[in-house]
Design a protein around this motif. Sequence first.
Motif, PDB file in Angstrom:
ATOM      1  N   ARG A 233       0.816  -1.214   0.000  1.00 20.21           N
ATOM      2  CA  ARG A 233       0.000   0.000   0.000  1.00 20.21           C
ATOM      3  C   ARG A 233       0.852   1.268   0.000  1.00 20.21           C
ATOM      4  NH1 ARG A 233      -4.834   0.723   3.821  1.00 20.21           N
ATOM      5  NH2 ARG A 233      -5.111   2.342   2.223  1.00 20.21           N
ATOM      6  N   LEU A 234       2.128   1.117   0.323  1.00 23.92           N
ATOM      7  CA  LEU A 234       3.026   2.260   0.365  1.00 23.92           C
ATOM      8  C   LEU A 234       3.690   2.511  -0.991  1.00 23.92           C
ATOM      9  CD1 LEU A 234       4.766   1.431   3.767  1.00 23.92           C
ATOM     10  CD2 LEU A 234       3.091   3.246   3.395  1.00 23.92           C
ATOM     11  N   LYS A 235       3.716   1.497  -1.843  1.00 23.33           N
ATOM     12  CA  LYS A 235       4.408   1.610  -3.125  1.00 23.33           C
ATOM     13  C   LYS A 235       3.753   2.650  -4.021  1.00 23.33           C
ATOM     14  CE  LYS A 235       6.231  -3.119  -3.298  1.00 23.33           C
ATOM     15  NZ  LYS A 235       6.199  -4.411  -4.014  1.00 23.33           N
ATOM     16  N   ALA A 236       4.547   3.162  -4.973  1.00 25.26           N
ATOM     17  CA  ALA A 236       4.044   4.153  -5.925  1.00 25.26           C
ATOM     18  C   ALA A 236       2.959   3.536  -6.810  1.00 25.26           C
ATOM     19  CB  ALA A 236       5.184   4.670  -6.787  1.00 25.26           C
ATOM     20  N   THR A 237       1.997   4.361  -7.196  1.00 30.95           N
ATOM     21  CA  THR A 237       0.936   3.936  -8.111  1.00 30.95           C
ATOM     22  C   THR A 237       0.926   4.871  -9.310  1.00 30.95           C
ATOM     23  OG1 THR A 237      -0.767   5.346  -7.114  1.00 30.95           O
ATOM     24  CG2 THR A 237      -0.416   3.168  -6.121  1.00 30.95           C
ATOM     25  N   GLU A 238      -0.045   4.685 -10.179  1.00 30.34           N
ATOM     26  CA  GLU A 238      -0.151   5.557 -11.351  1.00 30.34           C
ATOM     27  C   GLU A 238      -0.528   6.984 -10.966  1.00 30.34           C
ATOM     28  OE1 GLU A 238      -2.965   3.808 -13.931  1.00 30.34           O
ATOM     29  OE2 GLU A 238      -1.688   2.105 -14.511  1.00 30.34           O
ATOM     30  N   THR A 239      -1.139   7.149  -9.802  1.00 29.74           N
ATOM     31  CA  THR A 239      -1.650   8.466  -9.418  1.00 29.74           C
ATOM     32  C   THR A 239      -0.803   9.184  -8.371  1.00 29.74           C
ATOM     33  OG1 THR A 239      -3.094   7.447  -7.749  1.00 29.74           O
ATOM     34  CG2 THR A 239      -4.015   7.800  -9.956  1.00 29.74           C
ATOM     35  N   ARG A 240       0.134   8.469  -7.727  1.00 25.94           N
ATOM     36  CA  ARG A 240       0.951   9.117  -6.702  1.00 25.94           C
ATOM     37  C   ARG A 240       2.300   8.425  -6.558  1.00 25.94           C
ATOM     38  NH1 ARG A 240       1.572   5.573  -2.824  1.00 25.94           N
ATOM     39  NH2 ARG A 240      -0.155   4.271  -2.040  1.00 25.94           N
ATOM     40  N   PRO A 241       3.312   9.157  -6.068  1.00 24.24           N
ATOM     41  CA  PRO A 241       4.607   8.529  -5.772  1.00 24.24           C
ATOM     42  C   PRO A 241       4.499   7.640  -4.542  1.00 24.24           C
ATOM     43  CG  PRO A 241       4.794  10.937  -5.952  1.00 24.24           C
ATOM     44  CD  PRO A 241       3.343  10.605  -5.859  1.00 24.24           C
ATOM     45  N   GLU A 242       5.565   6.941  -4.215  1.00 20.90           N
ATOM     46  CA  GLU A 242       5.597   6.087  -3.038  1.00 20.90           C
ATOM     47  C   GLU A 242       5.422   6.921  -1.769  1.00 20.90           C
ATOM     48  OE1 GLU A 242       8.581   2.851  -0.805  1.00 20.90           O
ATOM     49  OE2 GLU A 242       9.239   3.957  -2.583  1.00 20.90           O
ATOM     50  N   ILE A 243       4.672   6.394  -0.827  1.00 25.01           N
ATOM     51  CA  ILE A 243       4.522   7.055   0.474  1.00 25.01           C
ATOM     52  C   ILE A 243       5.792   6.810   1.283  1.00 25.01           C
ATOM     53  CG2 ILE A 243       3.232   7.104   2.645  1.00 25.01           C
ATOM     54  CD1 ILE A 243       0.757   6.245   1.093  1.00 25.01           C
ATOM     55  N   GLN A 244       6.432   7.876   1.693  1.00 24.58           N
ATOM     56  CA  GLN A 244       7.680   7.752   2.443  1.00 24.58           C
ATOM     57  C   GLN A 244       7.380   7.415   3.907  1.00 24.58           C
ATOM     58  OE1 GLN A 244       9.889  11.394   1.975  1.00 24.58           O
ATOM     59  NE2 GLN A 244       9.714  11.411  -0.250  1.00 24.58           N
ATOM     60  N   VAL A 245       8.168   6.500   4.456  1.00 22.68           N
ATOM     61  CA  VAL A 245       8.064   6.164   5.878  1.00 22.68           C
ATOM     62  C   VAL A 245       9.393   6.528   6.540  1.00 22.68           C
ATOM     63  CG1 VAL A 245       7.740   4.361   7.604  1.00 22.68           C
ATOM     64  CG2 VAL A 245       6.417   4.307   5.476  1.00 22.68           C
ATOM     65  N   ILE A 246       9.326   7.477   7.456  1.00 18.33           N
ATOM     66  CA  ILE A 246      10.525   7.944   8.159  1.00 18.33           C
ATOM     67  C   ILE A 246      10.503   7.379   9.573  1.00 18.33           C
ATOM     68  CG2 ILE A 246      11.782   9.967   8.996  1.00 18.33           C
ATOM     69  CD1 ILE A 246      10.451  11.560   6.716  1.00 18.33           C
ATOM     70  N   LYS A 247      11.571   6.683   9.933  1.00 15.23           N
ATOM     71  CA  LYS A 247      11.665   6.092  11.272  1.00 15.23           C
ATOM     72  C   LYS A 247      12.643   6.901  12.115  1.00 15.23           C
ATOM     73  CE  LYS A 247      11.110   1.446   9.318  1.00 15.23           C
ATOM     74  NZ  LYS A 247      11.744   0.110   9.173  1.00 15.23           N
ATOM     75  N   GLU A 248      12.171   7.346  13.237  1.00 14.17           N
ATOM     76  CA  GLU A 248      13.027   8.068  14.188  1.00 14.17           C
ATOM     77  C   GLU A 248      13.007   7.284  15.495  1.00 14.17           C
ATOM     78  OE1 GLU A 248      11.246  11.934  14.299  1.00 14.17           O
ATOM     79  OE2 GLU A 248      12.058  12.532  12.339  1.00 14.17           O
ATOM     80  N   TYR A 249      13.744   6.190  15.501  1.00 12.92           N
ATOM     81  CA  TYR A 249      13.741   5.278  16.649  1.00 12.92           C
ATOM     82  C   TYR A 249      14.797   5.687  17.674  1.00 12.92           C
ATOM     83  CZ  TYR A 249      10.969   1.895  13.913  1.00 12.92           C
ATOM     84  OH  TYR A 249       9.985   1.273  13.199  1.00 12.92           O
ATOM     85  N   SER A 250      14.408   5.679  18.929  1.00 10.56           N
ATOM     86  CA  SER A 250      15.347   5.843  20.033  1.00 10.56           C
ATOM     87  C   SER A 250      15.713   4.469  20.581  1.00 10.56           C
ATOM     88  CB  SER A 250      14.732   6.702  21.146  1.00 10.56           C
ATOM     89  OG  SER A 250      14.417   7.995  20.676  1.00 10.56           O
ATOM     90  N   GLN A 251      16.726   4.438  21.411  1.00 12.22           N
ATOM     91  CA  GLN A 251      17.112   3.181  22.047  1.00 12.22           C
ATOM     92  C   GLN A 251      16.076   2.837  23.112  1.00 12.22           C
ATOM     93  OE1 GLN A 251      19.880   1.642  20.887  1.00 12.22           O
ATOM     94  NE2 GLN A 251      19.483  -0.178  22.132  1.00 12.22           N
ATOM     95  N   LEU A 252      15.373   1.726  22.914  1.00 12.81           N
ATOM     96  CA  LEU A 252      14.319   1.337  23.847  1.00 12.81           C
ATOM     97  C   LEU A 252      14.654   0.011  24.512  1.00 12.81           C
ATOM     98  CD1 LEU A 252      11.038   2.037  21.805  1.00 12.81           C
ATOM     99  CD2 LEU A 252      12.216   3.557  23.396  1.00 12.81           C
TER     100      LEU A 252
END
Length: 379
Positions: A233-252
Amino acid sequence: MKLLVKTTMICPGAKKKQTGIAGAIAPAIESGQAELHIIEQLRRADGQQIWLDTNKIPLRDANGNIFGILLVTEDITERQLAQEQLKQQKQNLEQALVELQRTQMQLVQSEKMSALGNLVAGVAHEINNPIGFLGGNIQPALDYIKDVFGLIDLYQQEYSTPSAVIQDEIEAIDLDYIREDLPKLVGSMREGVKRIQDISTSLRTFSRADSDRPVACNIHDGIDSTILILKHRLKATETRPEIQVIKEYSQLPLIECFAGQLNQVFMNILANAIDALDESNIGRSFEEIKTKPNCITISTKISDNKQQVIISIKDNGKGIAESVQQKVFDHLFTTKAVGQGTGLGLAIAKSIVVEKHGGAIAVESAINKGTTFVISLPK
């Protein structure tokens, strides 16, 4: 029901300080206004509690002067007791409804996770066997390729002048290109096998069967497995680019939790974020979306008091109106079209976070500024 009607006359020489009935009617005399339906709760001499509905109506002479008070008192004890009983029954029904809704959500969640777990177990079993064969044979295949090319090199050294037929075939198949490309081809097959193995592992991680008690788990593994499952569902389609997922993980640290259920929370929130982004793209061209790309940011951290893990999932969609924010966690509430949403996703998510884990979940949003869901879990 008892009705008591009494007319109290005013004595011209009466003192201002009065007690009993005279004291009770004094305010009506002073104000000159009728006092209607005054509900009073009293206790009789025998200890019984009663309710009275009292009306105090000033009586005036021809000149408009008050000469008395018409006091009408009705015993409404039976009615009041019936209303109290009805009120209690209403509260009991409301509580029963809440319990029924909670049970329904738990059953839905349990059935979904059970069905998904069984499905994944079967799929993983069917996938893992052939993938195991492929993965185990790739390295021997590379070794064989190396041996074959080694033999060809040895042959060319021993017979440096091949016949015209052999030379023509070497040129026809482009032996130098095959020598360079074949190891890369097998290497890409290895990457594909690893990719399938990762997907299988993520499916098992996402839908892991929870025990009857919390187990120490890595929250980031659960989030990553959910993202991988939603990759299509995140991949690019004919109508939109790929949805970017940005991870900002801390040490947990590892968190004591029901991992399978938490993964469902992540799934519901991330799927809603994708839906929100797709909705925000309506009426926008591919280039317009590319200029301001769809983005989901996932951040984790330890709270300032070191007692909780904070997980934030933010999208840059259209945002949610204040009136809707107050209802997003309500049972059966949805803004989606019929057949596209059940209204259970976020209600179940709240139940899992709050009731199962003793945490909290909140939504922060503003129109045209996106939406953030914040999950707090005790360490």
